[in-house]
Design a protein around this motif. Structure first.
Motif, PDB file in Angstrom:
ATOM      1  N   UNK A 146       0.984  -1.390  -0.031  1.00  7.93           N
ATOM      2  CA  UNK A 146       0.145  -0.058  -0.068  1.00  7.93           C
ATOM      3  C   UNK A 146       0.944   1.381  -0.076  1.00  7.93           C
ATOM      4  N   UNK A 147       0.369   2.433  -0.697  1.00  6.30           N
ATOM      5  CA  UNK A 147       1.368   3.377  -1.148  1.00  6.30           C
ATOM      6  C   UNK A 147       2.527   3.306  -2.114  1.00  6.30           C
ATOM      7  N   UNK A 148       2.433   2.186  -2.661  1.00  8.18           N
ATOM      8  CA  UNK A 148       3.330   2.230  -3.725  1.00  8.18           C
ATOM      9  C   UNK A 148       2.460   1.812  -4.946  1.00  8.18           C
ATOM     10  N   UNK A 149       1.367   2.737  -4.890  1.00  6.24           N
ATOM     11  CA  UNK A 149       0.275   2.570  -6.124  1.00  6.24           C
ATOM     12  C   UNK A 149       0.875   2.323  -7.719  1.00  6.24           C
ATOM     13  N   UNK A 150       1.296   3.642  -7.839  1.00  8.32           N
ATOM     14  CA  UNK A 150       1.928   3.632  -9.369  1.00  8.32           C
ATOM     15  C   UNK A 150       2.552   2.618  -9.997  1.00  8.32           C
ATOM     16  N   UNK A 151       3.399   2.106  -9.117  1.00  5.32           N
ATOM     17  CA  UNK A 151       4.334   0.879  -9.702  1.00  5.32           C
ATOM     18  C   UNK A 151       3.279  -0.237 -10.139  1.00  5.32           C
ATOM     19  N   UNK A 262       9.468   4.644 -17.436  1.00  2.10           N
ATOM     20  CA  UNK A 262      10.727   5.685 -17.820  1.00  2.10           C
ATOM     21  C   UNK A 262      10.378   6.573 -18.988  1.00  2.10           C
ATOM     22  N   UNK A 263       9.555   5.970 -20.014  1.00  8.74           N
ATOM     23  CA  UNK A 263       9.320   6.686 -21.328  1.00  8.74           C
ATOM     24  C   UNK A 263       8.544   7.908 -20.804  1.00  8.74           C
ATOM     25  N   UNK A 264       7.165   7.519 -20.001  1.00  8.57           N
ATOM     26  CA  UNK A 264       5.911   8.585 -19.824  1.00  8.57           C
ATOM     27  C   UNK A 264       6.691   9.487 -18.818  1.00  8.57           C
ATOM     28  N   UNK A 265       7.689   9.198 -18.059  1.00 11.59           N
ATOM     29  CA  UNK A 265       8.172  10.239 -17.115  1.00 11.59           C
ATOM     30  C   UNK A 265       9.044  11.346 -17.864  1.00 11.59           C
ATOM     31  N   UNK A 266       9.243  10.928 -19.097  1.00 11.80           N
ATOM     32  CA  UNK A 266       9.920  11.984 -19.877  1.00 11.80           C
ATOM     33  C   UNK A 266       9.138  12.746 -20.757  1.00 11.80           C
ATOM     34  N   UNK A 267       8.136  12.516 -20.963  1.00 10.23           N
ATOM     35  CA  UNK A 267       6.950  13.331 -21.819  1.00 10.23           C
ATOM     36  C   UNK A 267       6.806  14.761 -21.295  1.00 10.23           C
ATOM     37  N   UNK A 519       2.865   6.952  -1.404  1.00  2.00           N
ATOM     38  CA  UNK A 519       3.777   7.800  -0.275  1.00  2.00           C
ATOM     39  C   UNK A 519       5.091   8.686  -0.759  1.00  2.00           C
ATOM     40  N   UNK A 520       4.596   9.979  -0.903  1.00  2.00           N
ATOM     41  CA  UNK A 520       5.815  10.635  -1.290  1.00  2.00           C
ATOM     42  C   UNK A 520       6.114  12.026  -0.076  1.00  2.00           C
ATOM     43  N   UNK A 750      14.662  12.907   2.768  1.00  2.00           N
ATOM     44  CA  UNK A 750      13.423  13.912   2.843  1.00  2.00           C
ATOM     45  C   UNK A 750      13.953  15.285   2.187  1.00  2.00           C
ATOM     46  N   UNK A 751      13.890  15.227   0.875  1.00  5.43           N
ATOM     47  CA  UNK A 751      14.600  16.366   0.249  1.00  5.43           C
ATOM     48  C   UNK A 751      13.395  16.812  -0.901  1.00  5.43           C
ATOM     49  N   UNK A 752      13.204  17.852  -1.148  1.00 10.48           N
ATOM     50  CA  UNK A 752      12.119  18.462  -2.156  1.00 10.48           C
ATOM     51  C   UNK A 752      12.541  17.894  -3.564  1.00 10.48           C
ATOM     52  N   UNK A 753      13.682  17.604  -3.947  1.00 10.30           N
ATOM     53  CA  UNK A 753      14.136  17.222  -5.158  1.00 10.30           C
ATOM     54  C   UNK A 753      13.525  15.936  -5.440  1.00 10.30           C
ATOM     55  N   UNK A 754      13.691  14.857  -4.270  1.00  5.80           N
ATOM     56  CA  UNK A 754      13.092  13.707  -4.479  1.00  5.80           C
ATOM     57  C   UNK A 754      11.483  13.785  -4.595  1.00  5.80           C
ATOM     58  N   UNK A 755      10.831  14.569  -3.701  1.00  4.02           N
ATOM     59  CA  UNK A 755       9.629  14.725  -3.762  1.00  4.02           C
ATOM     60  C   UNK A 755       9.063  15.156  -5.162  1.00  4.02           C
ATOM     61  N   UNK A 756       9.646  16.245  -5.537  1.00  3.96           N
ATOM     62  CA  UNK A 756       8.928  16.728  -6.961  1.00  3.96           C
ATOM     63  C   UNK A 756       9.379  15.849  -8.283  1.00  3.96           C
ATOM     64  N   UNK A 757      10.394  15.155  -8.235  1.00  6.12           N
ATOM     65  CA  UNK A 757      10.493  14.186  -9.220  1.00  6.12           C
ATOM     66  C   UNK A 757       9.402  13.095  -9.186  1.00  6.12           C
ATOM     67  N   UNK A 758       9.298  12.726  -8.115  1.00  4.75           N
ATOM     68  CA  UNK A 758       8.230  11.502  -7.835  1.00  4.75           C
ATOM     69  C   UNK A 758       6.811  12.319  -8.139  1.00  4.75           C
ATOM     70  N   UNK A 759       6.776  13.113  -7.666  1.00  9.09           N
ATOM     71  CA  UNK A 759       5.279  13.622  -7.875  1.00  9.09           C
ATOM     72  C   UNK A 759       4.925  13.864  -9.352  1.00  9.09           C
ATOM     73  N   UNK A 760       6.000  14.583 -10.218  1.00  9.55           N
ATOM     74  CA  UNK A 760       5.795  14.834 -11.524  1.00  9.55           C
ATOM     75  C   UNK A 760       5.648  13.577 -12.303  1.00  9.55           C
TER      76      UNK A 760
END
Ligand code: UDP
Ligand code: LCN
Length: 806
Positions: A146-151, A262-267, A519-520, A750-760
């Protein structure tokens, strides 16, 4: 779980169950919570001289461990058991020890009877059940995932989509044709007319870019690619274009879920983002510590900055810079005309340190100006939100000159508005809860009618159900926010099944195993909060000023108390003066421990110093309580209370000054959803003691990079701090060791870089699947709209009428 009960009944523990049940039946309490049950069982074991193993590992001990609640009705005991994370079973134990399963409906009726709100002859109560809508969607099986939904979602939907190669290619082709920025076509153009041509042209383009120098800028060969049917968006250099095309080529020939991710993360599909954060005082200076104004404001501002930066990087990497593509982030908040010296009366304010991130403040419609021109408590703003969303939509479309690509809601009110906006604009909706009130206030649903005047939980919880079910995806700061821990239920989990007596019964309020949950965790602003050892980045003037403010300044308008010996080790805390933050608990813990007072001073930054200056009920109560405790324990000379609003840079430096004095930070909340102050203290290098109830339990690894405390056990809490202080006195490098480990913990996790990369990445992937998946969400959305119109709106209207009289 029935097996466990059966084991008890079939063994010689049967008589223990009988006697323990008798003990419970004889007690006054009708409703026992987990702590009460454990205490009662421990008393039973002591009074019956049971050996230690019996308490822990007998069948009965196990049963007690898993039992969350016991409700007594006549001679029957109802056991609400949580055999594992995110699941619940209910049994009735009759006097003769017959055990029968109990349905959710029966349980909710029982709870209503418990508070005398059940009318057996009045017909059935409305039942809310979201279960049928999730029957069509994939669900995770193992609670640890739970919390690893996207994968999970990606794997599940990819395998379905990849089964039919034609359909897969068609989806891909259609998806690639979609993307534009302000009318400029991206990725592929009309020269590629179908999926077969896409497949052929990718190979041609690949051959072409592979022959070019790796670092050759995209602009140099742009027209060649265009002739082949490819527009901008593939990369900024020949190398990057080649890499992206290779992933696509592989996806066409032998599709796999990791490749797709990987592909969609680059679009390049996200350029304009709305972050909705309505209640409180949303500003960049002079607002933190005011009522309803805390970590969420910090979170949203930092997230906006970080999102802009990440989008800029992504746009550059995708080769879109030359097209003048610029990301824009808008924080949508409320305009407060009487802004009490803040900038909350300004319509538009640029976010510091950004190129194109803004706070857009839209006022509530006027109705009664005595209300709507002022700050309004988050518990009272419900009637204004629908019209607010209508007005905000117009302003957003004008500001963006088009549609946003992603709407992120924050807290219950922001999430409701995000739902209304996303529904109308057909945009991906993401929810961030920050803190769900239901678990903060014990029995808030059961006694909602008694609390309604003050808290309006009937609207609050309905709004939560609406928004969390409507959202395309949810990001939570911790795992336990969703489903709790083995022995406590999660915030979202508390919406699974509950009664609102005489209003409705929720038989299934949210699918916790849905892949929508991710979880992000947030980060911390690293330009403001950084280790105290980074001398070169610190400003000596600010340091001196804050030293004085913390330890010696005498200014009754903003500081209460003086220190007899300012050189003692400081115990520091900073929080809003909410009941749940429990700063009064910390003062009491300090007051009770003479040993602690001998070794340390206690310094807090919190709210206001005078009741007359506060407009918030809880803040007023806490101020009164604080003064009472100071008197009761006579803390003169050992305690300081700073009722100040710190400038942003000062709020970073203040932790570092505490670190200079080898102090500690204590976060004593009765419950803390996440706890940004914990990250701030840790990254500054201040050894941190955080509450074990909520997010800090996941942030702090006990005794390694900080300490967990139970804020309801004041003596034990004092002892833990004292043990640490003693250890540091004996071995000064111990303080440094914990400080250092705390710093490491934040930088690694706990860095914003990790957070936003994941969120986007999540936003793109959920966007892709929403576009592609054949799953039809219209049925659930219609159900949600019905709740909004038939339950939420009439209740909101009543508050509005009441506000008209004020
Ligand atoms: N804060 C502050 N001054 C205060 C109280 C709090 O600057 O008087 C800041 C604190 O530094 C942190 C945020 O407000 O950045 C509080 O966030 P947290 O997540 O700890 O708690 P919340 O208030 O959101 O419940
Ligand atoms: C609200 C809270 O109560 C805190 O625990 C969080 O840290 C904050 O929001 C930011 O998410």
């Amino acid at each position: 779980m029935i097996n466990l009960i059966q084991d008890v009944i079939d063994s010689d523990e049967r008589s223990d169950l009988r006697q323990f049940a008798r003990q419970l039946r004889n007690s006054e309490t009708k409703y026992l919570l987990r702590n009460d049950i454990i205490t009662a069982f421990s008393q039973y074991c002591t009074s019956h001289n049971k050996p230690d193993y019996f308490y822990q590992s007998s069948h009965l001990g196990q049963l007690v461990y898993y039992t969350q609640e016991i409700i007594k009705e006549d001679e029957t005991l109802y056991l609400i058991i949580r055999p594992k994370i995110a699941s619940q079973e209910v049994f009735r134990v009759l006097e003769d020890l017959t055990v029968e399963p109990v349905s959710v409906q029966e349980l909710l009726d029982l709870r209503d009877r418990l508070v005398n709100r059940h009318h057996p002859n009045e017909g059935d109560l409305l039942e809310l059940d979201f279960r049928p809508f999730y029957d069509y969607t994939p669900t995770i099986r193992d609670p640890k995932n739970i919390g690893k939904g996207v994968r999970f979602l990606n794997r599940f939907l990819s395998s379905k989509l990849f089964q039919d190669p034609r359909e897969w290619l068609e989806s891909l082709y259609n998806f690639l044709s979609l993307h534009q920025f302000h009318g400029t076509q991206l990725l592929i153009n009309g020269r590629i007319k179908n999926q077969q041509q896409l497949s052929d042209q990718v190979k041609r383009a690949l051959a072409f870019v592979s022959d070019r120098p790796e670092q050759e800028p995209y602009e140099e060969f742009r027209y060649k690619l265009q002739e082949m049917g490819f527009e901008a968006g593939w990369g900024n250099t020949a190398y990057r274009v080649r890499e992206t095309l290779e992933i696509l080529d592989e996806l066409i020939d032998s599709p796999a879920d990791e490749g797709l991710e990987r592909f969609i993360s680059r679009i390049p599909m996200i350029f304009r983002i709305v972050l909705v954060s309505i209640h409180g005082w949303f500003g960049q200076e002079g607002v933190l510590g005011r009522p309803d104004t805390g970590g969420q404001v910090v979170y949203v501002l930092d997230q906006a900055r970080s999102l802009e930066k990440q989008l800029q990087e992504d746009i550059k990497l995708a080769g879109l810079e030359g097209l003048g593509v610029e990301p824009k982030v808008i924080i949508l908040s409320r305009l407060i005309a009487n802004s009490d010296g803040t900038r909350c009366n300004e319509r538009l304010e640029k976010v510091h340190g950004t190129d194109n991130a803004w706070i857009l403040r839209v006022p509530f419609r006027e109705f009664n100006p005595k209300m709507t021109q002022e700050w309004i408590s988050r518990f009272e703003i419900w009637p204004y939100l629908e019209t607010y969303a209508i007005d905000a939509e117009k302003e957003l479309l004008a500001e963006f000159q088009g549609q946003p690509d992603l709407i992120v809601g924050n807290y219950s009110d922001g999430n409701l508005v995000a739902f209304l906006l996303a529904r109308r604009l057909k945009v991906t909706q993401c929810n961030v809860a920050h803190a769900l009130e239901k678990s903060k206030y014990l029995f808030s649903n059961l006694y909602w009618q008694d609390l309604e005047d003050k808290y309006h939980f009937s609207l609050h919880f309905t709004a939560d159900l609406i928004a969390m079910n409507a959202a395309n995806f949810v990001i939570s700061s911790t795992y336990q926010e969703i489903v709790g821990t083995p022995d406590s239920i999660g915030q979202y989990e508390s919406y699974k099944c509950f009664t609102m007596p005489e209003l409705y019964h929720v038989v299934d309020g949210i699918e916790l195993f849905s892949p929508k949950f991710n979880v992000v965790p947030p980060g911390v602003n690293e330009t403001v909060y950084f280790p105290y050892t980074r001398e070169e980045d610190r400003i000596p003037d600010a340091r001196e000023r804050l030293e004085e403010l913390l330890f010696t300044l005498e200014d009754p308008s903003q500081v209460y108390g003086t220190l007899d010996d300012p050189s003692k080790r400081p115990i520091f805390s900073m929080a809003r003066l909410d009941r749940i933050k429990n700063l009064t608990g910390l003062v009491e813990c300090f007051g009770k421990s003479e040993a602690l007072q001998e070794r340390c001073n206690l310094i807090i930054v919190a709210g206001k110093l005078r009741v007359e200056e506060s407009t918030d009920n809880e803040e007023k109560d806490e101020i009164v309580k604080l003064y009472r405790l100071l008197e009761q324990y006579d803390l003169n000379g050992k305690f300081r209370w700073l009722g100040v609003r710190l400038a942003k840079s000062d709020s970073g430096e203040i932790y570092r000054v505490i670190a200079d004095h080898q102090g500690v930070f204590v976060q004593p909340a009765l419950f803390e959803a996440f706890g940004l102050t914990i990250l701030e203290a840790m990254i500054s290098g201040v050894p941190t003691f955080g509450t074990q109830f909520g997010g800090p339990l996941e942030i702090i690894q006990d005794k390694k990079n900080g300490f967990l405390i139970n804020p309801t056990q004041l003596e034990e809490m004092a002892q833990k701090i004292l043990d640490f202080v003693s250890k540091c006195d004996q071995n000064p490098s111990y303080w440094e060791e914990i400080a250092h480990q705390g710093i490491e913990r934040v930088y690694s996790t706990y860095t914003w870089k990790i957070h936003t990369t994941r969120l986007l990445s999540l936003a793109r992937i959920y966007g892709f699947w929403n576009y592609n998946s054949k799953e039809n969400r219209e049925d659930i959305m219609r159900y949600i709209e019905t709740l909004f119109h038939l339950i939420y709106k009439p209740r909101a209207q009543k508050i509005l009428e009441e506000h008209a009289q004020r």
